[in-house]
Design a protein around this motif. Sequence first.
Motif, PDB file in Angstrom:
ATOM      1  N   ARG A 170       0.841  -1.203   0.000  1.00 10.24           N
ATOM      2  CA  ARG A 170       0.000   0.000   0.000  1.00 10.24           C
ATOM      3  C   ARG A 170       0.876   1.253   0.000  1.00 10.24           C
ATOM      4  O   ARG A 170       2.059   1.213   0.329  1.00 10.24           O
ATOM      5  N   ASN A 171       0.276   2.371  -0.360  1.00 10.89           N
ATOM      6  CA  ASN A 171       1.002   3.642  -0.412  1.00 10.89           C
ATOM      7  C   ASN A 171       1.620   3.971   0.949  1.00 10.89           C
ATOM      8  O   ASN A 171       1.134   3.532   1.991  1.00 10.89           O
ATOM      9  N   ASP A 175       1.051   8.905   1.213  1.00 10.14           N
ATOM     10  CA  ASP A 175       0.126   8.448   0.177  1.00 10.14           C
ATOM     11  C   ASP A 175       0.798   8.422  -1.196  1.00 10.14           C
ATOM     12  O   ASP A 175       0.149   8.665  -2.221  1.00 10.14           O
ATOM     13  N   ARG A 177       3.025   6.193  -4.051  1.00 11.19           N
ATOM     14  CA  ARG A 177       3.232   4.823  -4.483  1.00 11.19           C
ATOM     15  C   ARG A 177       4.657   4.367  -4.160  1.00 11.19           C
ATOM     16  O   ARG A 177       5.627   5.100  -4.376  1.00 11.19           O
ATOM     17  N   ARG A 216      -0.465  -9.558  -1.769  1.00  7.89           N
ATOM     18  CA  ARG A 216       0.458  -8.600  -1.154  1.00  7.89           C
ATOM     19  C   ARG A 216       1.386  -9.331  -0.181  1.00  7.89           C
ATOM     20  O   ARG A 216       1.037 -10.378   0.344  1.00  7.89           O
TER      21      ARG A 216
END
Length: 391
Positions: A170-171, A175, A177, A216
């Motif tokens: 996740r970021n 936030d 990448r 993930r």
Amino acid sequence: MADDMFADLWVGSETGFLKSVDLKKGSFKNADELQGAEGRKDNEICAMCWLNGQDSEMLVGLRSGVVKTYNSDQNTVVSEHCSLEPGDVLKGMCIDGSFLATCGESGLARVWNKNEWEKKAEFKVGSHVSAFKQNPSSLNQVGSGGRENDLKLWNLENPGQATFKAKNVRNDSLDLRVQVWVTDLAFLDSASPSPTVVTGSGYHSLRVYDTRAQKRPVLTMDLGECPISSIAIPGDENLIIAGNTEGTLAAVDIRKGKVVGHFKGFAGGIRCVACDIKHGLVAACGLDRFVRVYDTKTRQLQQKVYLKSRLNYILFANKERPSDVAAEPAVDGDLEPNTRSLDGDNSNEDDDELWANMEEVSTLPQRRSKNPTTDKSTKKLKKAKKSKKES
């Protein structure tokens, strides 16, 4: 190969030399038929694997994509074939039964019939590839990854579609990448149809994927501040050994998500880490031109040998040494360059000549800085002490 030059492991160099290493004697010998031409990067050895279980023939993959079949008993090159498109760079090679798979940096992977060298299949594993590794317990399964090309698993019997595609983490807290760059990978519980896979990143992170559970990673952790260059599994399914471009070689417990110890002694970036599970050994090599062998459990240095070239790849021998005499433990620093080599290449002669011709710079005594304020205060203090004694 004669018993007096028995090879415990084989090492491929950046200059194209293939070297057999005898750990008992602390010596090495170059394979006469596999000596690279100086200044030609195409001869760099990037991958090696055994063609059979007898250690008599191995496949040696060069940077240019040329794959040579080398007979170690006769010290000859049996055959030579090109497996990549011109200009591509070999990033991985694996073998299973009657077929051979190769993959280039461009992401183009090919499956060959190893006997006739007929192309059986061709597929794309991504736009850029840095790692292409085989599952040691399920030889028809390979993993791939590269820059902005996350982990994928493939079945070589039906390579049209990936059997697993990882999702990025996740970021971050801003936030943004998180960038992807898979530099190496290894299989943990490799006997499982859906194995646990560990990847190393060019952004100094380790990721553990449980391919049965989710796409993930189930664990992400950092290792130092430099790119991770190689990963190996010592036999314990909860332990991995990872090396980076700074010269750090660490044992990591994935249950705790932390480093449990280091293998010390490296003076340059690590290119390859390999484990001999049967004898509990781990070997590593890289830019400092030494191959070092450690005990996996104690992490003590067992032997180190200077090989005169920058090193790329390690392959342990399968057959046992004729005698049961073990290698003598090495003390760090007891092996001087060029003292244990036999028929070695001269890839570092220019460096030696450069150092020999450099003028010796004598160390001059350090001059005391003169501070007028300090000098005046010192004189006043001495004068006051003298006056006090006279009175």
